[in-house]
Design an enzyme around this catalytic site. Structure first.
Site, PDB file in Angstrom:
ATOM      1  N   GLU A 168      30.479  73.808 -19.854  1.00 10.13           N
ATOM      2  CA  GLU A 168      30.687  75.039 -20.597  1.00 10.13           C
ATOM      3  C   GLU A 168      30.994  74.633 -22.039  1.00 10.13           C
ATOM      4  OE1 GLU A 168      33.808  77.691 -19.290  1.00 10.13           O
ATOM      5  OE2 GLU A 168      33.374  79.053 -20.951  1.00 10.13           O
ATOM      6  N   ARG A 209      36.930  64.601  -8.656  1.00  5.68           N
ATOM      7  CA  ARG A 209      36.965  64.456 -10.095  1.00  5.68           C
ATOM      8  C   ARG A 209      37.755  63.210 -10.474  1.00  5.68           C
ATOM      9  NH1 ARG A 209      38.280  69.399 -12.301  1.00  5.68           N
ATOM     10  NH2 ARG A 209      39.070  68.436 -14.181  1.00  5.68           N
ATOM     11  N   LYS A 214      40.434  71.014 -20.554  1.00  8.37           N
ATOM     12  CA  LYS A 214      39.951  71.348 -21.893  1.00  8.37           C
ATOM     13  C   LYS A 214      40.908  72.304 -22.598  1.00  8.37           C
ATOM     14  CE  LYS A 214      35.582  72.072 -20.656  1.00  8.37           C
ATOM     15  NZ  LYS A 214      34.160  72.414 -20.752  1.00  8.37           N
TER      16      LYS A 214
HETATM   17  P1  ATP Z   1      38.040  72.999 -17.520  1.00  8.90           P
HETATM   18  O1  ATP Z   1      38.812  71.860 -18.109  1.00  8.90           O
HETATM   19  O2  ATP Z   1      37.977  74.188 -18.398  1.00  8.90           O
HETATM   20  O3  ATP Z   1      38.362  73.249 -16.068  1.00  8.90           O
HETATM   21  P2  ATP Z   1      35.761  71.466 -16.875  1.00  8.90           P
HETATM   22  O4  ATP Z   1      36.351  70.188 -17.344  1.00  8.90           O
HETATM   23  O5  ATP Z   1      35.503  71.693 -15.437  1.00  8.90           O
HETATM   24  O6  ATP Z   1      36.547  72.663 -17.476  1.00  8.90           O
HETATM   25  P3  ATP Z   1      32.995  72.021 -17.426  1.00  8.90           P
HETATM   26  O7  ATP Z   1      32.365  72.161 -18.754  1.00  8.90           O
HETATM   27  O8  ATP Z   1      32.910  73.148 -16.496  1.00  8.90           O
HETATM   28  O9  ATP Z   1      34.474  71.659 -17.739  1.00  8.90           O
HETATM   29  O10 ATP Z   1      32.517  70.702 -16.718  1.00  8.90           O
HETATM   30  C1  ATP Z   1      31.161  70.345 -16.599  1.00  8.90           C
HETATM   31  C2  ATP Z   1      30.959  69.473 -15.394  1.00  8.90           C
HETATM   32  O11 ATP Z   1      31.771  68.322 -15.469  1.00  8.90           O
HETATM   33  C3  ATP Z   1      31.341  70.192 -14.114  1.00  8.90           C
HETATM   34  O12 ATP Z   1      30.275  70.008 -13.193  1.00  8.90           O
HETATM   35  C4  ATP Z   1      32.578  69.522 -13.649  1.00  8.90           C
HETATM   36  O13 ATP Z   1      32.613  69.473 -12.246  1.00  8.90           O
HETATM   37  C5  ATP Z   1      32.472  68.126 -14.265  1.00  8.90           C
HETATM   38  N1  ATP Z   1      33.813  67.603 -14.533  1.00  8.90           N
HETATM   39  C6  ATP Z   1      34.774  68.190 -15.271  1.00  8.90           C
HETATM   40  N2  ATP Z   1      35.896  67.453 -15.258  1.00  8.90           N
HETATM   41  C7  ATP Z   1      35.643  66.354 -14.511  1.00  8.90           C
HETATM   42  C8  ATP Z   1      36.401  65.208 -14.113  1.00  8.90           C
HETATM   43  N3  ATP Z   1      37.655  65.049 -14.489  1.00  8.90           N
HETATM   44  N4  ATP Z   1      35.807  64.290 -13.317  1.00  8.90           N
HETATM   45  C9  ATP Z   1      34.526  64.448 -12.945  1.00  8.90           C
HETATM   46  N5  ATP Z   1      33.762  65.489 -13.278  1.00  8.90           N
HETATM   47  C10 ATP Z   1      34.299  66.445 -14.051  1.00  8.90           C
END
Ligand code: ATP
Ligand code: MG
Length: 769
Positions: A36, A262, A272
């Site tokens: 996003e 994650r 974020k």
């Molecule tokens: P927020 O911090 O707002 O929850 P987010 O980090 O999930 O958001 P996105 O932009 O939705 O942000 O993430 C894009 C992709 O990255 C998603 O498919 C998410 O699953 C993956 N992702 C986000 N954080 C991690 C992490 N810590 N480890 C592995 N993958 C991640």
């Protein structure tokens, strides 16, 4: 380095391999990375990027980059550009496959109308609070909305008027008509569209209704004909809804979602929302501040894309929730930089030294190889030696301990690439502070060779005073002073490390005059440094990427006792790293009284006690679990290794379950109902709010199958259906085994004991009955 790493393999790659072998999706592989655009990418995203793009690359597929931009209020084109820049920098390319969920708004709207016409969605006028109340709680059915039985015509009319902007925000939503008594809370008539009178960075004011993630994401996957939609574990309970939306809208392409754990890292935050706060409230200098866990920050700090990819490969892909130690990241980048950084001399805290045996005005140009430890690598520069030098303040002690192998009154030390000098006089100011030293040198020791019969253990760095360049050096430490910021219930920002940045006015050797932003060096004995963007000709700025002190090897393999002093220094030198300054203690806090008491009371190690003591929320859970008869050690291990990281990843201050649930989970593990792997799945479900462990196990039929007979029959079915794979295995392709284990696990709904599956498979494949 990266080239030596064996090709990663994990359950996702096994699944993709198995799907390809079975010619599912026509053998095609299409993944996507769906950020996003509401912030910069961080090291956690790097894990997802390496997986999404890596799988596509390894299986001759494609990986789409899709902006998941369905929330107008937080998104910005600046973020889109930053995301693209960071993915390219990391070494991946989406080619022509750049997409935006916002490009599908019209298509998604049509599908929503289709759902209404099929009687599978309705417009609901419950307020947010009412909706939550009607949804009910886990374990008890919810109540149906009074608007659920609206006619198709009425729903269509209302939905069209929602689109036209006739209603205020919050007054109604479009909801899927699914099942208000579903054990999966996500399935209790989830909202699919909401009203938002907001300007969108791409579609402007065209829309005032926006699809929610659960509706937009799976359908975007379908529109793009994605085969493997890989996401993180928090979406596990949303998978059922993902499948429902795809089926209910009757779209022709049916993608499948698979989840992995994650990445969580200690001493930082990765939400974020929190990172944005740090930027907006100026706790850091921007998204690319070298202390941030963002890719832009790591790049500016001097990390290489190779090191980050290698780190992701080492962390691996699994479903287990876990926290990775920041020391592993540092260790990986250190290894990478070690091979690519020429060695130069710099002094961070200059202390003037006059060599009174050296003729006034004479300058000798010494030869300094850039790769003193690595003979085949060539290249050297001249280093001027003169009567006035600088050494590091830390390399002199007036009253040193016996094993201090550097400079002190009457003691000798070797100057790197230069001479052996002896301190003859200490000059102090009125306050008694050492301001300069006078030393003598021995002309016969040029190149550092000690005269026969003498021994000089220490070697230190230095620069010639009149030729040295001034440089600003930025030394970074961890952004937070606690391992899990915010976990103690305090505001995470109150746990920022006040010493995360210190700037020093350093002196560096003159050859660095030609250094430019983006260059990397090792300052001998000090660490790896990167020339910052803020550098201007004549005004160099360096970032310390990482120091030479490796705490990871200590964590991974504790050092031999007494490996201090000379021997350790020599060993370090022979490995290419310059000798360490001292055997410094880890920056770990001493165990508090509370931690010690906890450790004593429950027979825990001090580390375990400390971990509990720092997170009060966990202590409550711990106490309740132990009161229920769970073993203290097992509870701590679960809480510290699994629960804590997940809380942080999900930005929670408390786990969404209590100690009783934890005790129940451990009991299921102990009596063999659950394998370790299944237990992790149950824990993830507990985080998703699915209730108590036993109930989850019953509802999902998760009991581990440890009996031989049913597993054997599953293996036989899989082998019979995959004769080609069996043939390939017997022809020597041992990799097929992993895919077959995966298929059998799948055939048993993930419930078989994986070790048993592998044993039976091996037995049968090698011709056993
Ligand atoms: P927020 O911090 O707002 O929850 P987010 O980090 O999930 O958001 P996105 O932009 O939705 O942000 O993430 C894009 C992709 O990255 C998603 O498919 C998410 O699953 C993956 N992702 C986000 N954080 C991690 C992490 N810590 N480890 C592995 N993958 C991640
Ligand atoms: Mg997200």
């Amino acid at each position: 380095m990266a080239a030596d790493t064996p090709k990663p393999s994990d359950f996702i790659r096994e699944k993709v391999a198995a799907d390809r072998a079975a010619n599912k999706y026509g053998g095609r592989v299409a993944t996507r990375f769906p950020p996003e655009p509401n912030g910069y990418l961080h090291i956690g995203h790097a894990k997802a990027i390496c997986l999404d793009f890596g799988v596509a690359r390894e299986f001759d597929g494609v990986c789409h980059l899709r902006m998941d931009d369905t929330n107008p209020s937080t998104e910005d084109p600046e973020y889109v550009e930053a995301i693209q820049r960071d993915i390219r920098w990391l070494g991946f390319d989406w080619g022509e496959n750049m997409f935006y969920a916002s490009d599908y708004y019209e298509q998604l709207y049509e599908l929503a109308e289709k759902l209404i016409r099929l009687g599978r969605a309705y417009v609901c006028n419950l307020t947010e609070d009412e909706m939550a109340e009607y949804r009910g709680v886990v374990g008890q059915p919810g109540k149906e909305s009074p608007y659920r039985s609206r006619s198709v015509e009425e729903n269509l009319d209302l939905f069209r008027r929602m689109r036209k902007g006739e209603f205020p925000e919050g007054s109604c939503t479009l909801r899927g008509k699914i099942d208000m008594s579903s054990p999966n809370m996500k399935m209790r008539d989830p909202p699919l569209y909401r009203i938002k009178h907001a300007h969108h960075y791409r579609t402007g004011d065209t829309w005032c209704i926006y699809p929610l993630y659960d509706f937009a994401h799976c359908l975007s996957d379908s529109i793009e004909r994605i085969t493997h939609s890989i996401c993180t574990m928090e979406f596990e309970s949303a998978r059922e809804l993902y499948d429902w939306v795809v089926q209910a809208t009757e779209v022709p392409w049916v993608p499948k979602q698979t989840e992995f754990a994650r990445l969580n890292l200690n001493y930082t935050v990765m939400s974020k929302r929190k990172l944005l706060q740090l930027v907006e409230e100026k706790h850091v200098r921007g998204w690319d501040d070298p202390r941030m866990p963002t890719l832009a920050g790591l790049r500016r700090r001097g990390f290489t894309p190779e090191a980050i990819r290698e780190f992701c490969a080492r962390v691996g892909v699994a479903r287990n929730i876990s926290t990775v130690d920041a020391a592993l990241l540092e260790h990986t980048v250190r290894e990478d930089l070690n091979a690519r950084s020429p060695r130069v001399l710099a002094v961070l805290h200059p202390l003037k030294v006059t060599i009174d045996t050296w003729p006034e005005g004479e300058i000798e140009q010494l030869d300094g190889p850039y790769w003193p430890h690595d003979v085949p690598k060539e290249g050297s520069r001249k280093i001027p030696f003169s009567r006035e030098l600088y050494i590091d303040r830390e390399d002199f002690l007036e009253d040193p301990p016996k094993d201090f192998y550097r400079l002190a009154p009457g003691r000798s030390v070797r100057l790197r690439h230069g001479y052996i000098i002896t301190c003859t006089q200490v000059i102090k100011d009125e306050a008694g502070r050492v301001t300069a030293l006078v030393c003598s040198h021995d002309p016969s020791t040029r190149g550092g060779i000690a005269p026969k019969g003498t021994k000089v253990d220490g070697t230190i760095q230095w620069v010639s005073a009149s030729q040295a360049l001034d440089a600003q050096v930025r030394l970074y430490d961890r952004l937070f002073s606690v391992e899990f910021p915010g976990a103690s219930g305090a505001d995470f920002k109150s746990e920022l490390n006040p010493h995360s940045l210190s700037e020093v006015a350093a002196k560096v050797e003159p050859s660095l005059a030609s250094a430019a932003a983006g260059d990397r060096f090792q300052f001998e004995r000090l660490g790896f440094f990167y020339v910052d963007l803020d550098s201007k000709p004549g005004a160099l700025v360096f970032n310390r990427t990482v120091s030479l002190k490796d705490s990871w090897t200590k964590i991974a393999q504790p050092p031999a006792r007494n490996a201090r002093g000379t021997r350790a220094e020599k060993e370090a030198a022979s490995k290419g790293a310059a000798p360490k300054v001292t055997a410094q203690a880890e920056p770990r806090p001493a165990a508090s009284e509370g931690a010690k008491a906890l450790s004593r009371a429950h027979g825990l190690t001090e580390d375990e006690g400390r971990a509990l003591d720092t997170v009060p929320a966990l202590q409550t859970v711990f106490d309740a679990a132990v009161a229920k008869g769970a073993k203290p050690k097992a509870v701590v291990s679960l809480l510290v290794n699994d629960v804590l990281g997940e809380m942080r990843g999900r930005d929670l201050e408390m786990p969404p379950f209590d100690g009783v649930a934890v005790a129940e989970l451990l009991a299921l593990l102990q009596d063999g109902t659950l394998s370790t792997k299944l237990a992790k799945d149950v824990l993830a479900a507990m985080f998703a709010g699915e209730g108590a462990p036993r109930a989850i196990v019953e509802r999902r039929g998760m009991r581990q199958i440890a009996d031989r007979a049913p597993v054997e029959s599953a293996v036989e079915t899989v082998l019979a259906a995959n004769a080609d794979a069996v043939a390939r295995y017997r022809a020597g392709n041992a990799n097929v085994l992993g895919a077959l284990v995966g298929l059998t696990m799948k055939a048993t709904g993930g419930r078989a004991n994986p070790k048993l599956v592998a044993d039976i498979l091996k037995h049968k494949l090698s011709g056993g009955a």
